[in-house]
Every structure is written in structure tokens, then in C-alpha cells.
Design a protein around this motif. Sequence first.
Motif, PDB file in Angstrom:
ATOM      1  N   TYR A 125       0.823  -1.210   0.000  1.00 13.79           N
ATOM      2  CA  TYR A 125       0.000   0.000   0.000  1.00 13.79           C
ATOM      3  C   TYR A 125       0.859   1.263   0.000  1.00 13.79           C
ATOM      4  O   TYR A 125       0.347   2.361   0.154  1.00 13.79           O
ATOM      5  N   ARG A 126       2.168   1.094  -0.190  1.00  9.87           N
ATOM      6  CA  ARG A 126       3.076   2.246  -0.202  1.00  9.87           C
ATOM      7  C   ARG A 126       3.994   2.249  -1.414  1.00  9.87           C
ATOM      8  O   ARG A 126       4.296   3.297  -1.968  1.00  9.87           O
ATOM      9  N   GLY A 127       4.480   1.081  -1.818  1.00  3.18           N
ATOM     10  CA  GLY A 127       5.531   1.014  -2.821  1.00  3.18           C
ATOM     11  C   GLY A 127       6.857   1.352  -2.158  1.00  3.18           C
ATOM     12  O   GLY A 127       7.082   1.081  -0.978  1.00  3.18           O
ATOM     13  N   GLY A 128       7.761   1.959  -2.910  1.00  4.19           N
ATOM     14  CA  GLY A 128       9.047   2.339  -2.341  1.00  4.19           C
ATOM     15  C   GLY A 128       9.888   1.145  -1.951  1.00  4.19           C
ATOM     16  O   GLY A 128      10.534   1.126  -0.906  1.00  4.19           O
ATOM     17  N   TYR A 129       9.889   0.123  -2.803  1.00  2.00           N
ATOM     18  CA  TYR A 129      10.639  -1.099  -2.505  1.00  2.00           C
ATOM     19  C   TYR A 129      12.153  -0.880  -2.572  1.00  2.00           C
ATOM     20  O   TYR A 129      12.633   0.095  -3.146  1.00  2.00           O
ATOM     21  N   ASP A 130      12.878  -1.881  -2.063  1.00  4.63           N
ATOM     22  CA  ASP A 130      14.328  -1.874  -2.177  1.00  4.63           C
ATOM     23  C   ASP A 130      14.793  -2.620  -3.427  1.00  4.63           C
ATOM     24  O   ASP A 130      15.976  -2.861  -3.609  1.00  4.63           O
ATOM     25  N   LEU A 131      13.849  -3.002  -4.311  1.00  5.08           N
ATOM     26  CA  LEU A 131      14.190  -3.678  -5.559  1.00  5.08           C
ATOM     27  C   LEU A 131      13.850  -2.787  -6.741  1.00  5.08           C
ATOM     28  O   LEU A 131      12.816  -2.112  -6.741  1.00  5.08           O
ATOM     29  N   ASP A 132      14.708  -2.805  -7.769  1.00  2.00           N
ATOM     30  CA  ASP A 132      14.394  -2.096  -8.998  1.00  2.00           C
ATOM     31  C   ASP A 132      13.578  -3.018  -9.908  1.00  2.00           C
ATOM     32  O   ASP A 132      13.237  -4.140  -9.542  1.00  2.00           O
TER      33      ASP A 132
END
Length: 319
Positions: A136-143
Motif C-alpha cells: 500500500y506504499r511502494g518504495g521497494y528496495d528492488l528495482d
Amino acid sequence: MSESNPIKALLADAPFMVIDGALATELEALGCDLNDSLWSARLLAQAPEKIRQVHQAYFEAGADCAITASYQATVPGFMQAGMTAQQARELIQRSVTLAQQARDAVWQTGQTDRPKPLVAASVGPYGAYLADGSEYRGGYDLDRAGLVEFHRERFELLLASGADLLAAETLPSLEEALAITDLLAEHPGAQAWITFSAKDGEHISDGTPIEACAAALANCPGVAAIGVNCTALAHIESLVAAIKRQCDLPVLVYPNSGELYNAVTKTWHPAPCDHTATGPSGLVQGVEQWLAAGAAGIGGCCRTTPDDIRALAQWRQSL
């Protein structure tokens, strides 16, 4: 998996597609404890008959499509819970088998009073595997490349499972959706719908405009439909209209029931009464305006039940 768009095929025989409702709500009603990082996926190993029972209840209510219990099912997630990689792979594919068995118990070959229901194999976002609310936020540590590799094994297991299509759902970012399209491009003939979680009537969860998402996905091979799920009822009409401005694909919506989730206590509560609110109070109350905005498939996400889906199917039957 068919190379043609199974959603468009179903819509040739129905004014709109009725998608099923929440799995977790019904599993909890059957006495299952889902307070676990695997969520309902844990029951693929511990109580598969309960999952099949819930799928069957939705098909009996009139659903044209079941979404499988693979949302939070990944090989790494199952292995962290003590299973072998092979056991994990078998459980992921079992999610499709259970939905197929439920469908076959309800719909018989040659039945003419409804289209043959679909089984959509759920591909939950990377954030669901993290189990930290980041879907519900995104902003992952994966591209994007990392997301492709994260999704690859489950994607391929579900493609091989016999599902009618994949359901890449509750995605918080366009980058993750594009990672799914990269995998679709690697597998000609594969079909998937892509639905986002949204924070308001114009933006998905990470803030990207839904119109930008629709424009980016509109012509990607294998994308069978675009839409939103796990989103508040009040935002659905404007989100559908925004998608339709950029895309001719079927638009799917399966919002939450209208209750509010407390992420700290992990509990649901009734929404406060707002006499100035203009949004619908439930699925049937919203269906007419959502169809007018351009929706082609409607169902329910968190806290919706077979009764909600039955009411949707009955509303359609009355047309």
C-alpha cells in the motif's frame, strides 16, 4: 493458458464480469487463524479443503471468476516457514487446483445459463511477501529487474498450473506492473490482468497517476485487463474513468467493503458516518455508476462476502 483474452471472451456472453470477494474474511468465518506472514497461503498446506469450500461458495453465489489463494504464496516465503522448495512449488500450484475443483463442482460442461467461470491465479506484489504493508506504499528496495526476478518462479509455476489467466493484483507502483509485463513478454500467449491499490481517486499507492499507469500498459502484450482493487469505494468511479481515458482494455474493479483497516492493531472497524459523503456504501450501490464510467468487471476485496457477490450477480440478472 489460452493466447486469446479470456476476459473479453467471457464479456461476449455477459454485460459485465462478476469477480469473487474476499478469501480471508470467509476463511476466518470458518475458524481459521490467518495471523501469519503467509496469511491465507498457509492454509494451502494446513487446510486446503477450507480454501476449496470458500471458492465454491463464491461460484455458487454467481461469481464468474475466482482469484486463487496464491497472493502471499512464494517459494522463499514457504521455505522461511520450514518447507522445502519442492513442497512450496506444489502448494503454489495447488492453489489453482483447488479453485478449479470448486468450479467443476458448480459448473458442468454444457451448462448454458452462465458463462464458464474463470480461475485467475493471484500474483501478489513484492510487498505482500515482505508482509510489512508496503503493497500500500511502494518504495521497494528492488528495482524493475529485481522485481522481475522476484516474480519469475511463481509466475512460471502459475502459468503451468492450468489457470485461465494470472491476476497481478494490489500493485502499488507502475514499476512493479512493468516488471509483470516484462515476464509476459518472455512468455508469448500468457495472459494477466493488472490491478493497482490506490490511495485516492487519481493516484495509485505510490503516488503515480492512474492515467499514467493505464497509458503505459495499454498496448503491452498479454495484459488482459487493467484496474484497481483493495481500494476505498469512494475512489472507484473516478479511477475507472481515468483508466478509460487512456486505455481500451477491460477495466476491473474489486474494492474493499467500506470498513477501515487499522494497520497497528491489524483490525477492521466500521467507517465513520459521513452524511456529506457521495460515494457508494457497498458493491451493489456502486455498480451502476462504475459500469457507466466504463468498468467491465466488478467484485470485492477485503471484508466482502459471498452475500455481496450474490447481490451483484442478482443485480446483473435483473438487467
